[in-house]
Design a protein around this motif. Structure first.
Motif, short mmCIF file in Angstrom:
data_model
loop_
_atom_site.label_atom_id
_atom_site.label_comp_id
_atom_site.label_asym_id
_atom_site.label_seq_id
_atom_site.Cartn_x
_atom_site.Cartn_y
_atom_site.Cartn_z
N THR A 42 84.48 -29.78 97.05
CA THR A 42 85.19 -28.57 97.47
C THR A 42 84.34 -27.78 98.45
O THR A 42 83.74 -26.77 98.09
CB THR A 42 85.53 -27.68 96.26
N PRO A 43 84.22 -28.24 99.69
CA PRO A 43 83.41 -27.50 100.67
C PRO A 43 84.01 -26.12 100.94
O PRO A 43 85.17 -25.86 100.60
CB PRO A 43 83.44 -28.37 101.92
N LYS A 44 83.22 -25.26 101.53
CA LYS A 44 83.67 -23.90 101.84
C LYS A 44 84.99 -23.92 102.60
O LYS A 44 85.25 -24.82 103.38
CB LYS A 44 82.62 -23.19 102.70
N GLN A 45 85.79 -22.89 102.38
CA GLN A 45 87.12 -22.81 102.98
C GLN A 45 87.07 -22.91 104.51
O GLN A 45 87.87 -23.60 105.12
CB GLN A 45 87.80 -21.51 102.55
N GLU A 46 86.10 -22.24 105.15
CA GLU A 46 86.06 -22.29 106.61
C GLU A 46 85.70 -23.68 107.15
O GLU A 46 86.00 -24.02 108.27
CB GLU A 46 85.10 -21.24 107.20
N ASP A 47 85.08 -24.52 106.28
CA ASP A 47 84.75 -25.88 106.70
C ASP A 47 85.97 -26.79 106.68
O ASP A 47 85.96 -27.87 107.24
CB ASP A 47 83.66 -26.47 105.79
N LYS A 48 87.03 -26.40 105.99
CA LYS A 48 88.21 -27.25 105.84
C LYS A 48 89.14 -27.17 107.06
O LYS A 48 90.10 -27.91 107.14
CB LYS A 48 88.99 -26.87 104.58
N LYS A 49 88.87 -26.29 107.98
CA LYS A 49 89.74 -26.12 109.16
C LYS A 49 89.68 -27.32 110.08
O LYS A 49 88.75 -28.01 110.19
CB LYS A 49 89.35 -24.86 109.92
N LEU B 194 80.02 -29.14 104.47
CA LEU B 194 80.64 -30.25 105.18
C LEU B 194 80.33 -30.14 106.67
O LEU B 194 80.46 -29.06 107.25
CB LEU B 194 82.15 -30.23 104.96
N TYR B 195 79.93 -31.26 107.29
CA TYR B 195 79.64 -31.30 108.73
C TYR B 195 80.49 -32.40 109.37
O TYR B 195 80.90 -33.35 108.71
CB TYR B 195 78.16 -31.61 108.98
N GLU B 196 80.73 -32.25 110.67
CA GLU B 196 81.53 -33.22 111.40
C GLU B 196 80.83 -33.58 112.70
O GLU B 196 80.27 -32.71 113.36
CB GLU B 196 82.90 -32.61 111.70
N HIS C 259 82.12 -37.64 109.04
CA HIS C 259 81.72 -36.45 108.31
C HIS C 259 80.55 -36.76 107.39
O HIS C 259 80.37 -37.89 106.97
CB HIS C 259 82.90 -35.93 107.49
N TRP C 260 79.79 -35.73 107.10
CA TRP C 260 78.79 -35.85 106.06
C TRP C 260 78.71 -34.52 105.32
O TRP C 260 79.02 -33.47 105.86
CB TRP C 260 77.44 -36.32 106.58
N THR C 261 78.34 -34.62 104.05
CA THR C 261 78.22 -33.46 103.20
C THR C 261 76.76 -33.34 102.79
O THR C 261 76.15 -34.33 102.39
CB THR C 261 79.11 -33.59 101.95
#
Length: 161
Positions: free
Chosen positions: A154-161, A21-23, A34-36
């Protein structure tokens, strides 16, 4: 022996990679989007969505597929734009064709195909585990690429911050 060779050939085209996930933010309005991205450096799919959590939108969703090795052939032009009809299949759903706008970077490298998908197709993409993309390369060869999209929701956990 032929079956083993066929299975090996088919698995070589499957790209295993976790979706990321990118922002970004619009410089004028500071509005975030955002884009995935799923796939590898050589072949990937990028799904553009407004919210951090990807879900079907009421309008069409913007997609960019990149082929950084063989590139997409321009089948026809309309004005200054090149197009190709690309076939998409998500899991075991019925395939659909998209009219993709073909863009190319310097010296034909980093070729991209961009298109929109409908809300029904978005639902398939978000719930899917694998996407198949069939297109014609610049060398007039039919390519079928497969990308693991099972982690798109379900992007990586650190990307959900």
């Amino acid at each position: 022996m032929k079956k083993i060779a066929l299975i090996l050939c088919m698995t070589l085209n499957f790209v295993f990679a976790e979706c990321k996930l990118y922002e970004s933010a619009d410089e004028m309005t500071d509005e975030k989007f955002h884009w995935t991205s799923c796939g590898s450096e050589t072949f990937n799919i990028n799904v553009f969505h407004m919210k951090k959590e990807i879900r079907p939108q009421k309008t069409n969703m913007y997609i960019i597929i990149s082929d950084n090795i063989e590139g997409f052939l321009v089948e026809r032009t309309k004005g200054n734009f090149g197009y190709q009809t690309i076939r998409i299949r998500i899991d075991k759903n019925k395939f659909f064709d998209v009219d993709a706008d073909i863009m190319s970077g310097y010296y034909g490298k980093n070729t991209r195909a961009s298109f929109f998908i409908s809300p029904d197709q978005q639902k398939q993409l978000i719930e899917g585990k694998k996407i198949l993309v069939r297109y014609i390369t610049r060398q007039n060869k039919v390519n079928t690429e497969s990308i693991d999209i099972s982690t798109i929701k379900t992007p990586k956990q650190e990307d959900k911050k």
